[in-house]
Scaffold this motif. Structure first.
Motif, PDB file in Angstrom:
ATOM      1  N   ILE A 224       0.863  -1.186   0.000  1.00 32.06           N
ATOM      2  CA  ILE A 224       0.000   0.000   0.000  1.00 32.06           C
ATOM      3  C   ILE A 224       0.896   1.231   0.000  1.00 32.06           C
ATOM      4  N   CYS A 225       0.530   2.195  -0.797  1.00 35.90           N
ATOM      5  CA  CYS A 225       1.339   3.398  -0.917  1.00 35.90           C
ATOM      6  C   CYS A 225       0.484   4.587  -0.502  1.00 35.90           C
ATOM      7  N   LYS A 226       0.888   5.269   0.561  1.00 35.06           N
ATOM      8  CA  LYS A 226       0.143   6.462   0.961  1.00 35.06           C
ATOM      9  C   LYS A 226       1.061   7.427   1.701  1.00 35.06           C
ATOM     10  N   LYS A 227       0.596   8.656   1.817  1.00 35.28           N
ATOM     11  CA  LYS A 227       1.420   9.703   2.437  1.00 35.28           C
ATOM     12  C   LYS A 227       0.510  10.559   3.324  1.00 35.28           C
ATOM     13  N   TRP A 228       0.974  10.813   4.538  1.00 31.66           N
ATOM     14  CA  TRP A 228       0.170  11.579   5.499  1.00 31.66           C
ATOM     15  C   TRP A 228       0.497  13.076   5.378  1.00 31.66           C
ATOM     16  N   PHE A 229      -0.549  13.912   5.484  1.00 31.08           N
ATOM     17  CA  PHE A 229      -0.384  15.380   5.485  1.00 31.08           C
ATOM     18  C   PHE A 229      -1.200  15.953   6.641  1.00 31.08           C
ATOM     19  N   HIS A 230      -0.709  17.014   7.255  1.00 32.05           N
ATOM     20  CA  HIS A 230      -1.481  17.611   8.362  1.00 32.05           C
ATOM     21  C   HIS A 230      -2.390  18.714   7.829  1.00 32.05           C
ATOM     22  N   THR A 231      -3.437  18.974   8.602  1.00 30.73           N
ATOM     23  CA  THR A 231      -4.384  20.035   8.223  1.00 30.73           C
ATOM     24  C   THR A 231      -4.605  21.000   9.390  1.00 30.73           C
ATOM     25  N   ASN A 232      -3.617  21.052  10.313  1.00 26.80           N
ATOM     26  CA  ASN A 232      -3.704  21.953  11.462  1.00 26.80           C
ATOM     27  C   ASN A 232      -3.266  23.365  11.071  1.00 26.80           C
ATOM     28  N   ASN A 233      -3.362  24.252  12.043  1.00 25.71           N
ATOM     29  CA  ASN A 233      -2.805  25.612  11.931  1.00 25.71           C
ATOM     30  C   ASN A 233      -3.390  26.403  10.775  1.00 25.71           C
ATOM     31  N   GLY A 234      -4.683  26.185  10.515  1.00 23.66           N
ATOM     32  CA  GLY A 234      -5.341  26.987   9.481  1.00 23.66           C
ATOM     33  C   GLY A 234      -4.921  26.653   8.072  1.00 23.66           C
ATOM     34  N   VAL A 235      -4.430  25.441   7.858  1.00 19.78           N
ATOM     35  CA  VAL A 235      -4.046  25.034   6.499  1.00 19.78           C
ATOM     36  C   VAL A 235      -5.294  24.966   5.626  1.00 19.78           C
ATOM     37  N   ALA A 236      -5.261  25.662   4.508  1.00 19.17           N
ATOM     38  CA  ALA A 236      -6.409  25.674   3.591  1.00 19.17           C
ATOM     39  C   ALA A 236      -6.175  24.792   2.371  1.00 19.17           C
ATOM     40  N   THR A 237      -4.960  24.876   1.831  1.00 17.12           N
ATOM     41  CA  THR A 237      -4.616  24.034   0.671  1.00 17.12           C
ATOM     42  C   THR A 237      -3.222  23.441   0.849  1.00 17.12           C
ATOM     43  N   ILE A 238      -3.049  22.310   0.182  1.00 25.38           N
ATOM     44  CA  ILE A 238      -1.734  21.653   0.182  1.00 25.38           C
ATOM     45  C   ILE A 238      -1.344  21.415  -1.276  1.00 25.38           C
ATOM     46  N   LYS A 239      -0.179  21.923  -1.614  1.00 21.00           N
ATOM     47  CA  LYS A 239       0.330  21.687  -2.970  1.00 21.00           C
ATOM     48  C   LYS A 239       1.353  20.551  -2.904  1.00 21.00           C
TER      49      LYS A 239
END
Ligand SMILES: [Ca+2]
Ligand SMILES: [Ca+2]
Ligand SMILES: [Ca+2]
Length: 269
Positions: A224-239
């Motif tokens: 399985i291939c996956k990657k974790w990203f955080h959405t704290n601190n008012g993150v609106a978008t992730i590039k």
């Protein structure tokens, strides 16, 4: 006695002629072995036309050459056409030899006086090897995964990332780390990602991480291939700029934008 001699003379003369003569008297006389009969002329044709010179063929398509005989005889008729390929009697349909190799095809025409003549051509295969399959770059694919159960983050999946050929050009690079035994054959995925706030300012990043192990130790289930990203601190978008390296040492890059508010992941052109 005299009568006997006259009677014998034609017979003696015939014997003389049949036995031939020494070289001094025969120099300008045509070969008498055919008793004045003429041998046939063998003619090989291809597509209805007499062959001019030798032949070539394409060995990559198992091409066959179908020859026909158009032999003739000036003072009689041709009773048999015999084909030989490399000295072995055969039919007149010849399979193209291996690349760079050749065959000798001979036609022997036999006439009604059992005289014969042969003509030969050489059939040579073009020295073209089958086209090597070309390696093509991998295709990085990012898809939406599960929202992290702990909150404050999400997984984006890279499972669909795959190579677009089935070649393994560099076995010395070792085993394939992802997609082993299937056409994925991805050795490495690199993420270059940046977190943005709603006002367009950077919350953090850019950060570069490289994933070379797709196993539980790297927070990945095997295969399985996956990657974790955080959405704290008012993150609106992730590039996310995602680069895949395949087992042919080829790379390809895709850029994605993840929008936290609506959960949409969009590939950038
Ligand atoms: Ca003849
Ligand atoms: Ca490839
Ligand atoms: Ca490959």
């Amino acid at each position: 006695m005299l009568k006997t001699a006259y009677t014998l003379l034609p017979a003696l003369l015939g014997m003389f002629l049949l036995n031939g003569c020494d070289s001094s008297c025969c120099m300008d006389v045509p070969p008498a072995s055919n008793n004045g009969l003429q041998a046939p002329t063998p003619v090989i044709t291809l597509d209805g036309q007499p062959l001019q010179g030798n032949l070539t063929c394409d060995p990559t398509t198992n091409q066959t050459i179908t020859l026909t005989a158009a032999s003739s005889d000036p003072d009689g008729r041709v009773v048999e056409n015999i084909w030989k390929v490399d000295g072995v009697e055969s039919g007149s349909v010849v399979v193209c030899p291996a690349p760079g190799e050749s065959k000798q095809i001979c036609l022997i025409a036999v006439d009604n006086d059992n005289l014969e003549n042969q003509t030969c051509v050489t059939l040579t295969a073009n020295n073209t090897q089958p086209q090597e399959p070309q390696a093509t770059p991998p295709l990085p694919v990012l898809t939406k995964g599960d929202v992290d159960g702990d909150g404050g983050g999400l997984y984006l999946q890279c499972d669909n990332t795959h190579d677009t050929d089935s070649l393994h050009l560099y076995p010395e690079d070792g085993p394939f780390l992802y997609g082993s035994n299937d056409p994925k054959d991805i050795k490495e995925i690199t993420y270059n990602y940046t977190y943005y706030k709603a006002d367009g300012t950077i919350e953090s990043g850019p950060i570069t991480t490289t994933q070379t192990e797709f196993n539980e130790a790297n927070d990945q289930a095997p295969g399985i291939c996956k990657k974790w990203f955080h959405t704290n601190n008012g993150v609106a978008t992730i590039k996310v700029v995602m680069t895949a390296l395949d087992d042919d040492r080829q790379t390809n890059t895709k850029t994605y934008i993840y929008n936290v508010a609506d959960g949409l992941l969009v590939e950038q052109p």
